[in-house]
Enzyme design. Structure first.
Site, short mmCIF file in Angstrom:
data_model
loop_
_atom_site.label_atom_id
_atom_site.label_comp_id
_atom_site.label_asym_id
_atom_site.label_seq_id
_atom_site.Cartn_x
_atom_site.Cartn_y
_atom_site.Cartn_z
N ALA A 1 -23.31 18.15 2.04
CA ALA A 1 -24.45 19.77 1.47
C ALA A 1 -25.45 19.88 2.75
CB ALA A 1 -25.50 19.09 0.19
N GLY A 2 -24.76 19.41 3.71
CA GLY A 2 -25.97 19.68 5.06
C GLY A 2 -26.50 21.16 4.93
N ARG B 1 -10.44 23.76 7.20
CA ARG B 1 -11.22 23.60 8.55
C ARG B 1 -11.07 23.18 9.66
NH1 ARG B 1 -15.75 20.38 5.66
NH2 ARG B 1 -14.79 18.95 4.82
N GLN B 2 -9.63 22.72 9.81
CA GLN B 2 -9.50 22.54 11.33
C GLN B 2 -8.40 24.25 11.07
OE1 GLN B 2 -8.45 18.43 12.23
NE2 GLN B 2 -9.38 17.67 9.90
N LYS C 1 -27.11 29.39 11.44
CA LYS C 1 -26.81 28.15 11.51
C LYS C 1 -26.99 27.57 13.23
CE LYS C 1 -23.09 26.07 9.51
NZ LYS C 1 -22.37 25.70 8.21
N ASP D 1 -24.10 30.36 6.41
CA ASP D 1 -24.19 31.07 7.66
C ASP D 1 -23.36 32.03 7.84
OD1 ASP D 1 -21.37 29.62 6.87
OD2 ASP D 1 -21.49 27.98 6.97
N GLY E 1 0.88 -1.17 -0.17
CA GLY E 1 -0.61 0.06 -0.17
C GLY E 1 0.39 1.23 -0.24
N GLU E 2 2.18 1.25 0.06
CA GLU E 2 3.21 2.26 0.19
C GLU E 2 3.02 2.79 -1.36
OE1 GLU E 2 6.85 1.65 2.21
OE2 GLU E 2 5.93 0.91 3.51
#
Length: 306
Positions: free
Chosen positions: A223-224, A95-96, A191, A168, A37-38
């Site tokens: 899409a929430g 977003r973090q 929101k 928002d 998997g590397e």
């Protein structure tokens, strides 16, 4: 100094478009996996003494694409590249940029440290989730915006009853810019986020009754937020003719199901992340290739980006 534009596996089609605009051949590299998997990366292109631009949006699957980018940078450095620029139209982990609790990591800062440690000289990004993410980097950041491109596309379809809506408070600055570019009124949905994919809208500031809403945001993931905002707008009496505009459309999880339930007139987005198949929604795509090609040309000339 010779320029080399090379793409990882994240979005080779965008890389080819940019290379054509720059009048260069795409740089050659080989990317595959070992049996365990590397990642295995080999830069076939001769990059010694070159000004190298590595295109790799960090869309899903995020972590494999990030690891690819880091390995490509290291390979170019070890081959003697004079300068390496990471061109990352969509930057994951943006977003973090702050911690809500003491138990959480600062993901944006960690990502920035990993990219710097790989040997990148600078990074080109498009419409970060938050401008504050620039402060996580200790290297130059060229922060481009696709908003003028998207606004120009919208200009031909807006009507006197159109209204720009921020889904928002976090998207308020972005909505203000769209409203100024298009000379339209502005409304904002308030929101409350219940979870990573569940959002509850509870109030609207601005007059939307009878209006055709244009919701604007930097990205759509599940899409929430869009679903909750549209439901609140419909309850407030807006016309069931909804336009959604977002630079980055990841469209993961239940996003397509949610968007199909909405009276969606059009979803206007960019090709910052790839899309391999037609979607069951009225999707329109504006390419960021000209924006990125222009930025690379300016960086080559030693001029600051815009």
């Amino acid at each position: 100094m010779r320029v080399v534009l090379m793409s990882g596996s994240s979005h080779p089609a965008l890389g080819e478009s940019i290379a054509e605009m720059l009048g260069v051949e795409p740089g050659r590299c080989v990317i595959d996996r070992f049996p365990d998997g590397e990642h295995h990366v080999e830069v076939v292109e001769e990059v010694r003494g070159c000004d190298v631009y590595l295109l790799q949006p960090l869309g899903p699957p995020v972590d494999p694409h990030l690891m690819e980018l880091l390995l490509l940078v290291d390979a170019c450095r070890r081959q003697g590249a004079a300068r390496v620029t990471a061109v990352v139209p969509y930057l994951a982990y943006a977003r973090q940029d702050r911690r809500e609790t003491r138990a959480e990591p600062l993901g944006a800062r960690l990502l920035a440290d990993l990219i710097r440690a790989s040997g990148v000289d600078r990074i080109v990004v498009v419409d970060l989730h938050s401008p504050a993410v620039e402060g996580c980097f200790s290297l130059p950041v060229e922060h481009l915006s696709a908003m003028p491109l998207l606004a120009e596309n919208l200009r031909h379809t807006v009507t006197p009853d159109s209204v720009i809506v921020s889904p928002d408070l976090g998207a308020m600055k972005r909505a203000e810019r769209y409203a100024a570019l298009l000379k339209l009124p502005l409304a904002v949905v308030h929101k409350r986020r219940m979870s990573g994919s569940q959002v509850q809208a509870h109030n609207i500031t601005g007059d939307v009754k009878g209006c055709a809403p244009i919701l604007v945001d930097d990205m759509i993931s599940t899409a929430g937020t869009i679903e909750a905002a549209v439901q609140a707008l419909l309850e407030a009496g807006c016309a069931p003719l909804v336009t959604v505009v977002a630079t980055h459309s990841l469209l993961v999880g239940p996003s397509l199901e949610r968007l199909q339930r909405l009276p969606l007139r059009r979803l206007l987005t960019t090709d910052s992340v790839p899309r391999s198949e037609p979607l069951p929604i009225p999707l329109e795509v504006v390419s960021v290739a000209p924006l990125l090609a222009r930025s690379i040309e300016m960086l080559r000339a030693g001029l600051p980006g815009h």
